[in-house]
Scaffold this motif. Structure first.
Motif, short mmCIF file in Angstrom:
data_model
loop_
_atom_site.label_atom_id
_atom_site.label_comp_id
_atom_site.label_asym_id
_atom_site.label_seq_id
_atom_site.Cartn_x
_atom_site.Cartn_y
_atom_site.Cartn_z
N SER B 90 0.85 -1.20 0.00
CA SER B 90 0.00 0.00 0.00
C SER B 90 0.88 1.24 0.00
O SER B 90 2.08 1.18 0.30
CB SER B 90 -0.91 0.00 1.22
N ASN B 91 0.27 2.36 -0.33
CA ASN B 91 0.98 3.64 -0.38
C ASN B 91 1.44 4.04 1.02
O ASN B 91 0.65 4.07 1.96
CB ASN B 91 0.05 4.69 -0.97
N GLN B 92 2.74 4.37 1.17
CA GLN B 92 3.29 4.62 2.51
C GLN B 92 2.74 5.89 3.15
O GLN B 92 2.47 5.93 4.35
CB GLN B 92 4.81 4.69 2.45
N VAL B 93 2.57 6.93 2.33
CA VAL B 93 2.09 8.19 2.88
C VAL B 93 0.66 8.03 3.41
O VAL B 93 0.35 8.37 4.55
CB VAL B 93 2.14 9.31 1.82
N ALA B 94 -0.20 7.45 2.58
CA ALA B 94 -1.59 7.28 2.98
C ALA B 94 -1.70 6.36 4.18
O ALA B 94 -2.43 6.62 5.14
CB ALA B 94 -2.41 6.73 1.82
N THR B 95 -0.93 5.26 4.16
CA THR B 95 -1.00 4.31 5.26
C THR B 95 -0.51 4.94 6.56
O THR B 95 -1.09 4.73 7.62
CB THR B 95 -0.15 3.06 4.94
N GLY B 96 0.55 5.74 6.45
CA GLY B 96 1.08 6.40 7.64
C GLY B 96 0.08 7.36 8.24
O GLY B 96 -0.13 7.39 9.46
N LEU B 97 -0.57 8.15 7.39
CA LEU B 97 -1.58 9.09 7.88
C LEU B 97 -2.72 8.33 8.54
O LEU B 97 -3.21 8.69 9.61
CB LEU B 97 -2.11 9.96 6.75
N ALA B 98 -3.12 7.22 7.90
CA ALA B 98 -4.19 6.42 8.47
C ALA B 98 -3.78 5.86 9.82
O ALA B 98 -4.58 5.78 10.75
CB ALA B 98 -4.55 5.28 7.52
N LEU B 99 -2.51 5.51 9.92
CA LEU B 99 -2.00 4.95 11.18
C LEU B 99 -2.11 5.97 12.31
O LEU B 99 -2.43 5.63 13.45
CB LEU B 99 -0.54 4.53 11.00
N THR B 100 -1.84 7.24 11.99
CA THR B 100 -1.96 8.29 13.00
C THR B 100 -3.41 8.42 13.47
O THR B 100 -3.69 8.44 14.67
CB THR B 100 -1.46 9.64 12.44
N LEU B 101 -4.33 8.47 12.50
CA LEU B 101 -5.75 8.58 12.88
C LEU B 101 -6.19 7.36 13.68
O LEU B 101 -6.87 7.48 14.69
CB LEU B 101 -6.61 8.73 11.62
N PHE B 102 -5.75 6.19 13.21
CA PHE B 102 -6.11 4.96 13.91
C PHE B 102 -5.56 4.96 15.32
O PHE B 102 -6.26 4.63 16.29
CB PHE B 102 -5.57 3.76 13.11
N GLY B 103 -4.28 5.37 15.46
CA GLY B 103 -3.65 5.40 16.79
C GLY B 103 -4.36 6.34 17.75
O GLY B 103 -4.56 6.02 18.92
N LEU B 104 -4.78 7.50 17.23
CA LEU B 104 -5.47 8.47 18.09
C LEU B 104 -6.77 7.87 18.61
O LEU B 104 -7.10 7.98 19.79
CB LEU B 104 -5.75 9.76 17.32
N GLY B 105 -7.52 7.19 17.71
CA GLY B 105 -8.78 6.58 18.13
C GLY B 105 -8.55 5.40 19.05
O GLY B 105 -9.20 5.28 20.10
N LEU B 106 -7.61 4.56 18.67
CA LEU B 106 -7.34 3.36 19.47
C LEU B 106 -6.92 3.73 20.89
O LEU B 106 -7.39 3.15 21.87
CB LEU B 106 -6.24 2.54 18.79
N SER B 107 -6.03 4.74 20.99
CA SER B 107 -5.55 5.11 22.32
C SER B 107 -6.68 5.69 23.16
O SER B 107 -6.73 5.45 24.37
CB SER B 107 -4.41 6.13 22.19
N ALA B 108 -7.59 6.44 22.52
CA ALA B 108 -8.72 6.98 23.27
C ALA B 108 -9.57 5.85 23.83
O ALA B 108 -10.03 5.90 24.98
CB ALA B 108 -9.58 7.88 22.37
N LEU B 109 -9.73 4.81 23.02
CA LEU B 109 -10.51 3.66 23.46
C LEU B 109 -9.80 2.93 24.59
O LEU B 109 -10.38 2.63 25.64
CB LEU B 109 -10.72 2.72 22.27
N LEU B 110 -8.50 2.65 24.39
CA LEU B 110 -7.73 1.92 25.39
C LEU B 110 -7.67 2.68 26.71
O LEU B 110 -7.78 2.10 27.78
CB LEU B 110 -6.30 1.67 24.89
#
Lengths: 361, 304
Positions: B90-110
């Protein structure tokens, strides 16, 4: 939903609106929207709005449904959130941060049938009310305690965003600290954010390292308390929430926001169809501002003085901005015995005499 | 104005503390980028590390285990990134940005049920003799262990990249992955290792904020530190020692500007607030930026 049905619904809604028939006469629970600037567990400002919102829901039971969105940035994105809430069918929307002011006004103009309640702002419209609490009354008590408790005569103040509400708090605290301790000095750090635990912690540490032994905060996290606890011998005050987990030291008192009675009142007004645009500003007397318990770290006589001041403010016998008061340039803005009116307080964008530095513009 | 109220020794000491989260995260990202991968998910991995740190340290009562858990959390998130970008291409830039958004949500949940948690105190090292040295003692030798681990990691990464064969291979993969592949090196495997090292470092950096610098959990508490780390990697020209300078400079000016505000310096607060960014960019640009690794951000597949 088929497009035709959608169009039909839209047409019905438009028709109903055109006839002036209230959309609120629909079946099911009434939807109440809340837009928060921080996460609902920030331990301060947003947490207390959410807490009050939940109390309101408890009061009405099944008659209302709570819709909320947390961590909404102050700016254009807020409009999207509010529009979404309107489209979802919210009939009243509470926007709970100063920076939501213009977005609220903009969205309100597009949805005349939805009513809005904006916290801490000053712009109203036919369907926009503003409400705020007289936090400066609580700041007066904090200032008194700070002036009495400081040994180094240096009081730190972590300020958030340069708006009149924050400046008013600094002035109120300073006036009352100076009153009981003529040698007291304020060191003010602006962090330009309402909630940023790392920056708040750094600011608290910087203040403590420069000799402040009382740290006041107008930011929402408990990070400054943790820094004060680590340093030892530093007093702090809970902001928006009691932050009692840090009592009796370093937290020696707090300002607690209690929005629940207001929320219940306003939602009831929408239900009854009696809602009107108002400008509400309530303090200790009405119960919107609560003073958290003054902890055992404060000597009994100081505690008694602070409580007497609290009661006098609540009873309306004492106003924290009572003349003679002069601003930084030495100009008297309140003469002997004169009391500040709400206009002066709402637009306060200057420091009183004795505070050093400038307010960022 | 009362500049005498600023104690330079305390200032230097708090500079080291304020810089450590960015230093750790940036160091990890540096290795990732030297291997030719651009992972923009640093912020997401940091905040996940911050949440994991709180969770593990509160449950076990041990701050070191909190850091271990944080490294693990960041590493797992980066593993996800590695699978997506290295295996699924997958595209590294897009995946990296998605990872940031995912991490922010995941950490809020955790972190949800840990908002009131108070992590165990992280002991400061009290090195005998050294910590009693005049001047140097309080500045250099009275910190917690992570500050020194950060510094040791800088040296280790520098040594690894410039003085070892494995480091040379990693750089070769980053400079020209096709040539490295032709020489028989396992490009994807090496990149997996680099990405996961980066994730673990970012996790440690995040946990340093939630366990030492603040210490408590608040949603979104890293507040953009991950992006600063990314920028510092670029401005440091992908060189570890310069990265140390950049991170300390940024942390230092951040602390300094707060102190100057408190001391009532007659400079408008707005300028002071922007000073850490301006100072860091200026100094690192003047030092002349290095060249980006040749294959940075490019997708690699052995069939080409």
């Amino acid at each position: 939903m088929k497009r035709r049905t959608l169009l039909k619904t839209g047409a019905t809604a438009a028709f109903a609106a055109a006839l002036g028939a209230p959309l609120r006469a629909q079946d099911g629970p009434m939807k109440v929207g809340f837009v928060y600037v921080g996460p609902i567990n920030d331990g301060g400002w947003t947490q207390h709005h959410h807490h009050s919102a939940k109390e309101m829901v408890e009061h009405f039971g099944d008659a209302v449904e709570l819709v909320y969105q947390e961590s909404v940035p102050e700016g254009p994105d807020a409009e999207r959130v509010m529009t979404q809430m309107c489209l979802q069918g919210c009939q009243i929307i509470f926007t709970t941060s100063f920076g939501f002011m213009d977005p609220t006004i903009n969205v309100a103009a597009k949805f005349p049938d939805v009513v809005f309640e904006h916290a801490t702002g000053y712009k109203t419209a036919d369907n926009v009310s503003v409400y705020s609490a007289r936090f400066y009354e609580g700041r007066a008590i904090q200032g008194h305690l700070a002036g009495k408790m400081t040994q180094s005569n240096k009081v730190g103040y972590i300020a958030s965003v340069p708006i009149p509400e924050v400046v008013r708090g600094i002035n109120s605290a300073f006036i009352h600290a100076r009153k009981v301790n003529p040698d007291v000095e304020f060191k003010i750090i602006w962090i330009f954010e309402w909630l940023n635990p790392a920056k708040e912690a750094d600011a608290a540490k910087a203040l403590i390292e420069q000799g402040c032994d009382v740290v006041l905060q107008h930011t929402d996290s408990t990070a400054p308390h943790a820094a004060a606890k680590e340093a030892g011998g530093v007093y702090t005050f809970g902001q928006a929430a009691d932050m009692a987990e840090f009592a009796p030291m370093p937290r020696i008192s707090s300002i607690i926001d209690n929005w629940a009675p207001y929320y219940i009142d306003r939602v009831q007004a929408v239900m009854d169809g009696t809602w009107e645009s108002v400008n509400t500003w309530q303090g200790i007397g009405e119960g919107m501002v609560g003073i958290g318990e003054i902890s055992s770290a404060v000597p009994d006589d100081v505690k008694a003085e602070a409580e007497a001041m609290r009661d006098a403010i609540a009873a309306g016998e004492y106003h924290p901005f009572t003349g003679p008061l002069t601003d930084q340039s030495g100009t008297e803005f309140l003469a002997e015995g004169e009391v500040a009116d709400d206009g002066l307080l709402a637009g306060m964008n200057f420091y009183v005499e004795g505070i050093e530095g400038d307010i960022p513009s | 104005m009362d500049l005498s109220s600023i104690n330079p020794l305390l200032l230097l000491a708090s500079l080291m503390v304020a810089s450590t989260p960015i230093l750790l995260a940036a160091l990890g990202e540096l290795v990732v980028e030297r291997a030719g991968v651009l992972n923009l998910g640093v912020e997401g991995m940091m905040i996940t590390g911050a949440a994991c740190g709180i969770i593990f340290s509160t449950l076990t009562g041990n701050a070191w285990l909190g850091f271990a858990g944080a490294a693990l959390g960041g590493l797992m998130l980066s593993f996800l990134f590695a699978v997506l970008t290295q295996v699924l291409l997958s595209n590294q830039v897009a995946t990296g940005l998605a990872l940031t958004l995912f991490g922010l949500g995941l950490s809020a949940l955790l972190g949800q049920s840990f908002a009131d948690a108070r992590p165990p105190a992280f002991p400061k090292l009290d090195i005998p003799i050294l910590s009693d040295l005049p001047v140097l003692g309080p500045v250099l030798f009275r910190h917690d262990g992570m500050v020194y681990i950060g510094l040791l990691l800088v040296v280790a990464v520098w040594y690894f990249l410039s003085r070892t064969r494995a480091g040379l291979v990693l750089r070769a993969v980053g400079e020209n992955h096709e040539a490295a592949h032709a020489l028989g090196y396992r490009v994807v495997l090496i990149r997996f290792g680099a990405i996961m090292f980066g994730g673990a470092c970012a996790g440690l950096g995040g946990a340093y904020i939630s366990l030492v610098r603040v210490p408590q959990w608040t949603e979104g508490m890293t507040a953009g530190a991950g992006w600063i780390a990314l920028a510092i990697v670029v401005f440091a020209g992908w060189k570890p020692l310069r990265l140390l300078l950049g991170a300390y400079l940024f942390g230092g000016v951040t602390v300094l500007q707060l102190n100057l505000q408190a001391a009532g310096l007659a400079i408008p607060v707005e300028y002071l607030s922007m000073s850490p960014y301006v100072a860091t960019i200026l100094v690192l640009v003047i030092l002349a930026a290095g060249r980006a690794p040749g294959s940075l951000g490019k997708t690699f597949h052995a069939s080409r």
